[in-house]
Design an enzyme around this catalytic site. Structure first.
Site, mmCIF file in Angstrom:
data_model
loop_
_atom_site.group_PDB
_atom_site.id
_atom_site.type_symbol
_atom_site.label_atom_id
_atom_site.label_comp_id
_atom_site.label_asym_id
_atom_site.label_seq_id
_atom_site.Cartn_x
_atom_site.Cartn_y
_atom_site.Cartn_z
ATOM 1 N N PHE A 139 -31.135 -12.900 22.437
ATOM 2 C CA PHE A 139 -31.624 -13.185 20.866
ATOM 3 C C PHE A 139 -30.276 -13.193 19.961
ATOM 4 O O PHE A 139 -29.627 -12.411 20.102
ATOM 5 C CB PHE A 139 -32.523 -11.991 20.477
ATOM 6 C CG PHE A 139 -33.154 -12.086 19.154
ATOM 7 C CD1 PHE A 139 -34.418 -13.094 18.919
ATOM 8 C CD2 PHE A 139 -32.579 -11.725 18.078
ATOM 9 C CE1 PHE A 139 -34.794 -13.135 17.762
ATOM 10 C CE2 PHE A 139 -33.222 -11.741 16.823
ATOM 11 C CZ PHE A 139 -34.388 -12.665 16.579
ATOM 12 N N ASP A 224 -22.288 -11.789 20.850
ATOM 13 C CA ASP A 224 -23.183 -11.358 19.706
ATOM 14 C C ASP A 224 -23.456 -9.906 19.661
ATOM 15 O O ASP A 224 -24.052 -9.129 20.543
ATOM 16 C CB ASP A 224 -24.502 -12.071 19.832
ATOM 17 C CG ASP A 224 -25.685 -11.916 18.951
ATOM 18 O OD1 ASP A 224 -25.383 -10.527 17.955
ATOM 19 O OD2 ASP A 224 -26.316 -12.578 18.635
ATOM 20 N N LYS A 253 -26.175 -5.917 11.249
ATOM 21 C CA LYS A 253 -26.892 -4.757 11.221
ATOM 22 C C LYS A 253 -26.169 -3.527 10.827
ATOM 23 O O LYS A 253 -26.087 -3.362 9.432
ATOM 24 C CB LYS A 253 -27.542 -4.447 12.688
ATOM 25 C CG LYS A 253 -28.538 -5.514 13.095
ATOM 26 C CD LYS A 253 -29.266 -5.038 14.352
ATOM 27 C CE LYS A 253 -30.187 -5.996 14.625
ATOM 28 N NZ LYS A 253 -31.523 -5.748 14.227
HETATM 29 C C1 LIG Z 1 -28.106 -9.402 19.106
HETATM 30 C C2 LIG Z 1 -28.891 -10.041 17.776
HETATM 31 N N1 LIG Z 1 -28.221 -11.097 17.226
HETATM 32 C C3 LIG Z 1 -28.750 -11.835 16.114
HETATM 33 C C4 LIG Z 1 -29.916 -10.898 15.356
HETATM 34 C C5 LIG Z 1 -30.309 -11.525 14.057
HETATM 35 O O1 LIG Z 1 -29.889 -10.935 12.939
HETATM 36 P P1 LIG Z 1 -30.641 -10.921 11.664
HETATM 37 O O2 LIG Z 1 -31.957 -10.549 11.784
HETATM 38 O O3 LIG Z 1 -29.909 -9.986 10.821
HETATM 39 O O4 LIG Z 1 -30.458 -12.429 11.155
HETATM 40 C C6 LIG Z 1 -30.142 -9.708 15.867
HETATM 41 C C7 LIG Z 1 -31.446 -9.522 15.296
HETATM 42 O O5 LIG Z 1 -32.052 -8.298 15.935
HETATM 43 C C8 LIG Z 1 -29.964 -9.323 17.110
HETATM 44 O O6 LIG Z 1 -30.286 -8.045 17.793
#
Ligand SMILES: Cc1ncc(COP(=O)(O)O)c(C=O)c1O
Length: 405
Positions: A139, A224, A253
Site C-alpha cells: 500500500f 515506503d 504519519k
Molecule cells: C505504507 C504506506 N504508504 C503510504 C500511505 C499513504 O499515506 P497517506 O494516507 O498519508 O497518503 C500509507 C497509509 O496508510 C501507508 O501505510
C-alpha cells in the site's frame, strides 16, 4: 460535551460516502485516552493509524504549534522557512539521506519518490527505463499513481486506464521479483513491513536479495516507511534494523505526530534530477507542520524513547498471546515495535472489523489490517498502565464478540 450541531447522522448527509467512521464522535484526547461526545472514555491503541506517536495533546507539541502559530503560518515554497530548514537538517543527520523534499501526506511523498525515480532513470539511462516494480498487497497511498503502484487491485480498479509500466511481484518471494526485474526497471518499491496488507514482516535474505537485484539492474530501491518510520518499529526507521539501505525513503504519519507532514529522503546524486520546476507543492514544508514535526523528532529520536517502544511491544505481545491462547481466536501475533497484528483464526475469517467494533464498545480503539488481522499502532509512549487496562477492555470485547458467534 455534546454538540448538537455535529452528529454522526449529519456526517452521512454531508460527506462523500468513501468513509464509514465509527458511530461515536471523539471530541477530546489526552495522552492515550480519548473521550467522545457522550463523555465515554477510550484507550487509544489505534493512534490515528500510526500517526499519534506521542499521544494526544503532548505539551511539547502543543507548545511548538502555539509558538509557531503566533509567529508565522505559511509562505509557500516561493520562500523557505526556519523550521523546515532545521527539520531537514535533523532528518539528513539521522539517516542515510543528504536531501529532503517535504510533502503533506504519505501518498504525496510516494508520488514524489516515483516521479523522481522515473526522472533519474530517464536522464541517466534513457526513457525505456521506466518500469516500477512493487509488491502484491503493498500500500502506497490513494493518488492514482500511488494506488496503481500499490498491490491491491480492489483499491486501484474502477477508475479508468492506470498509469503504465508498473508490475507487482510477491512479497518475501525473491524469485518472483527476479522474474520481473530487468535493465528497464527504474525502481523497486516496498514497505519494510507491509502494514495495510496485514502486518507482514520480510526476511532479511529477501531484503538483501532485493537490494542486490536493484544494484545489478541499476534500479533504485525505494522504502515506503510511511507507516514503519519515526520510531514505530523501535528504531528511527525500519531499514535501520536490516542493514539494507534504500536510495529513496518516504516518511509521513508519525513525522508530524498528528500534524499533516511528509517527506521524501534521498541522496545528493539522485536528488539533483529534480531541478527547479520539475515538482512541487503549495503546502509542503509549511512552517506550522515543520515546527511540530521538529519538536516530535527531538523527542522520538532518543535512545530511551526507542528502547521504550520495544518494552511496550513485549507487553502487547505477552497480553495478546495470552488472549490468543485463552480464547483460541488468534493464530499468531506479529509485527515489530508498536506495529502489531493479531491474525484471526480461520473460523473467524473476515471478522476483524466486527471485533474492532466490539472493542470500541468496550472502550478501546484498535484497527484492522485487511479482513482477518486486528492491528495495534498506539502512541510510542503509551503508559504501561494504559496497555494493561486497554488489553483488559479488549478481552471483554473478545468475550462479548465470542458470545454472539
Ligand atoms: C505504507 C504506506 N504508504 C503510504 C500511505 C499513504 O499515506 P497517506 O494516507 O498519508 O497518503 C500509507 C497509509 O496508510 C501507508 O501505510
Amino acid at each position: 460535551m455534546t454538540n448538537p450541531h455535529a452528529t454522526r447522522h449529519q456526517f452521512d448527509q454531508v460527506f462523500v460516502p468513501s468513509y464509514q467512521p465509527a458511530s461515536a464522535i471523539p471530541v477530546k484526547g489526552q495522552g492515550s485516552r480519548v473521550w467522545d461526545q457522550a463523555g465515554k472514555e477510550y484507550i487509544d491503541f489505534a493512534g490515528g493509524i500510526a500517526v499519534n506517536a506521542l499521544g494526544h495533546c503532548h505539551p511539547a507539541l502543543t507548545d511548538a504549534l502555539a509558538a509557531q502559530g503566533n509567529k508565522l503560518w505559511h509562505l509557500s515554497n516561493v520562500f523557505t522557512n526556519e523550521p523546515a530548514i532545521r527539520l531537514a537538517t535533523k532528518l539528513t543527520a539521522a539517516t542515510f539521506a543528504d536531501k529532503v523534499y517535504f510533502a503533506n501526506s504519505g501518498a504525496e511523498a510516494n508520488e514524489g519518490a516515483f516521479k523522481l525515480a522515473r526522472r533519474y532513470a530517464m536522464n541517466k539511462y534513457g526513457s525505456q527505463k521506466s518500469q516500477i516494480i512493487a509488491f502484491k498487497k503493498g500500500f502506497h497511498g490513494r493518488t492514482f499513481f500511488t494506488v496503481s503502484v500499490g498491490g491491491q487491485p480492489a483499491y486501484s480498479d474502477g477508475f479508468g486506464p492506470k498509469p503504465g509500466a508498473i508490475d507487482h511481484a510477491i512479497y518475501n518471494d525473491l524469485a518472483s521479483l527476479e522474474a520481473l526485474i530487468s535493465d528497464t526497471t527504474c525502481a523497486v518499491v516496498l514497505e519494510p513491513i507491509q502494514g495495510e496488507g496485514g502486518i507482514i514482516t520480510p526476511t532479511l535474505e529477501f531484503l538483501q536479495g532485493v537490494k542486490a537485484l536493484c544494484q545489478r539492474h541499476n534500479a533504485l530501491l525505494i522504502f515506503d516507511e510511511v507507516q514503519t518510520g519515526v520510531g514505530r518499529t523501535g528504531k528511527l526507521y525500519g531499514y535501520m534494523h536490516t542493514g539494507v539501505t534504500p536510495d529513496i525513503l518516504t516518511t509521513a504519519k508519525a513525522l508530524g505526530a498528528g500534524f499533516p507532514i511528509a517527506a521524501m529522503l534521498t541522496t545528493t546524486a539522485i536528488a539533483k534530477h529534480l531541478q527547479p520546476g520539475t515538482h512541487g507543492s503549495t503546502f509542503g514544508g509549511n512552517p506550522l507542520a515543520c515546527a511540530v514535526a521538529e519538536a516530535a523528532f527531538d523527542i522520538i529520536n532518543q535512545p530511551h524513547l526507542l528502547a521504550g517502544v520495544t518494552e511496550r511491544e513485549t507487553l502487547f505481545r505477552q497480553g495478546l498471546t495470552r488472549l490468543a491462547n485463552q480464547y483460541d481466536v488468534f493464530t499468531n501475533v506479529r509485527g515489530q515495535g508498536l506495529l502489531i497484528g493479531a491474525q484471526l483464526a480461520a473460523r473467524y475469517s473476515g471478522q476483524a472489523r466486527q471485533l474492532m467494533t466490539y472493542a470500541m464498545d468496550a472502550g478501546v480503539m484498535c484497527l484492522v489490517a485487511g479482513a482477518d488481522v486486528v492491528r495495534f499502532t498506539p502512541s510510542l509512549i503509551i503508559p504501561k498502565q494504559d496497555i494493561s487496562e486497554g488489553l483488559q477492555r479488549f478481552e471483554q470485547a473478545i468475550q462479548r464478540w465470542l458470545a454472539v458467534q
